[in-house]
Design a protein around this motif. Structure first.
Motif, PDB file in Angstrom:
ATOM      1  N   ASN A  99       7.644  73.703 -30.715  1.00  0.00           N
ATOM      2  CA  ASN A  99       8.999  73.801 -31.239  1.00  0.00           C
ATOM      3  C   ASN A  99       9.861  74.544 -30.225  1.00  0.00           C
ATOM      4  O   ASN A  99       9.421  75.526 -29.640  1.00  0.00           O
ATOM      5  N   VAL A 100      11.070  74.070 -30.013  1.00  0.00           N
ATOM      6  CA  VAL A 100      11.998  74.753 -29.116  1.00  0.00           C
ATOM      7  C   VAL A 100      13.179  75.258 -29.933  1.00  0.00           C
ATOM      8  O   VAL A 100      13.614  74.601 -30.877  1.00  0.00           O
ATOM      9  N   PHE A 101      13.659  76.448 -29.582  1.00  0.00           N
ATOM     10  CA  PHE A 101      14.820  77.011 -30.261  1.00  0.00           C
ATOM     11  C   PHE A 101      15.630  77.818 -29.261  1.00  0.00           C
ATOM     12  O   PHE A 101      15.146  78.156 -28.182  1.00  0.00           O
ATOM     13  N   LYS A 102      16.879  78.085 -29.636  1.00  0.00           N
ATOM     14  CA  LYS A 102      17.783  78.800 -28.737  1.00  0.00           C
ATOM     15  C   LYS A 102      17.927  80.255 -29.159  1.00  0.00           C
ATOM     16  O   LYS A 102      17.945  80.566 -30.349  1.00  0.00           O
ATOM     17  N   VAL A 103      18.027  81.101 -28.149  1.00  0.00           N
ATOM     18  CA  VAL A 103      18.372  82.504 -28.338  1.00  0.00           C
ATOM     19  C   VAL A 103      19.483  82.804 -27.333  1.00  0.00           C
ATOM     20  O   VAL A 103      19.775  81.985 -26.461  1.00  0.00           O
ATOM     21  N   SER A 104      20.082  83.961 -27.436  1.00  0.00           N
ATOM     22  CA  SER A 104      21.103  84.307 -26.449  1.00  0.00           C
ATOM     23  C   SER A 104      20.430  84.523 -25.094  1.00  0.00           C
ATOM     24  O   SER A 104      19.224  84.792 -25.011  1.00  0.00           O
ATOM     25  N   ILE A 105      21.202  84.419 -24.051  1.00  0.00           N
ATOM     26  CA  ILE A 105      20.670  84.617 -22.701  1.00  0.00           C
ATOM     27  C   ILE A 105      20.146  86.049 -22.553  1.00  0.00           C
ATOM     28  O   ILE A 105      19.101  86.280 -21.945  1.00  0.00           O
ATOM     29  N   GLU A 106      20.837  86.999 -23.161  1.00  0.00           N
ATOM     30  CA  GLU A 106      20.389  88.395 -23.115  1.00  0.00           C
ATOM     31  C   GLU A 106      19.044  88.554 -23.821  1.00  0.00           C
ATOM     32  O   GLU A 106      18.163  89.274 -23.346  1.00  0.00           O
ATOM     33  N   ASP A 107      18.881  87.885 -24.965  1.00  0.00           N
ATOM     34  CA  ASP A 107      17.616  87.971 -25.696  1.00  0.00           C
ATOM     35  C   ASP A 107      16.477  87.296 -24.932  1.00  0.00           C
ATOM     36  O   ASP A 107      15.333  87.760 -24.967  1.00  0.00           O
ATOM     37  N   ALA A 108      16.772  86.212 -24.229  1.00  0.00           N
ATOM     38  CA  ALA A 108      15.745  85.558 -23.408  1.00  0.00           C
ATOM     39  C   ALA A 108      15.277  86.511 -22.314  1.00  0.00           C
ATOM     40  O   ALA A 108      14.077  86.638 -22.059  1.00  0.00           O
ATOM     41  N   ARG A 109      16.213  87.197 -21.689  1.00  0.00           N
ATOM     42  CA  ARG A 109      15.844  88.163 -20.642  1.00  0.00           C
ATOM     43  C   ARG A 109      15.024  89.310 -21.234  1.00  0.00           C
ATOM     44  O   ARG A 109      14.095  89.808 -20.604  1.00  0.00           O
TER      45      ARG A 109
END
Length: 159
Positions: A99-109
């Motif tokens: 499954n793929v989902f989106k998070v904010s760029i800050e949260d990914a970092r």
């Protein structure tokens, strides 16, 4: 959410949007789509290469990025262990299942920060695979749907 600004050597997850004879166009949550050469995979040749379709997920690295231009992507490891895409042991390449989902760029970092133990803590309880793209996409795969949903919810609740 902000758009991702590609930086050289960033690991990203993209969605193949178009297939051309020698390259794939990949959506990156950026103002420009990325270009991934069809032979930019470990051990790939013109005859022996992955055949991705529109909608395929791919974990790759930004090879070149210039402001206002389409970034070049690769699935070849720049340093570290190399392995063939054919046997599925390569670090980069197509992401299947899960499954793929989106998070904010800050949260990914935050998720890829060695000081953050969210992913390690989950892994100590449930076996799973995970790829975090610095462009804000996260891919999770585990043995069954229930585990995958639990992992996704745990990640989202930790941010």
């Amino acid at each position: 959410m902000k758009f991702y600004v590609p930086q050289v050597n960033d690991c990203v997850i993209g969605v193949v949007t178009h297939v051309f004879s020698e390259e794939y166009e990949v959506e990156l949550n950026s103002s420009h789509t990325g270009r991934l050469n069809t032979v930019a995979f470990e051990g790939a040749t013109k005859r022996n290469r992955p055949y991705l379709k529109p909608g395929s997920l791919v974990y790759c690295r930004v090879l070149q990025a210039f402001p206002g231009m389409q970034p070049d992507l690769t699935c070849i490891v720049s340093n570290g262990p190399k392995s063939e895409w054919v046997n599925g042991s390569s670090l980069f390449g197509e992401l299947t299942g899960g499954n793929v989902f989106k998070v904010s760029i800050e949260d990914a970092r935050k998720l890829v920060d060695p000081k953050d133990d969210t992913l390690r803590t989950i892994g100590s309880q449930i076996p799973y695979e995970c790829a975090v793209g610095l462009n804000g996409y996260v891919w999770v795969n585990s043995k069954d749907c229930k585990s995958t949903i639990t992992i996704v919810n745990t990640i989202l609740n930790s941010l």
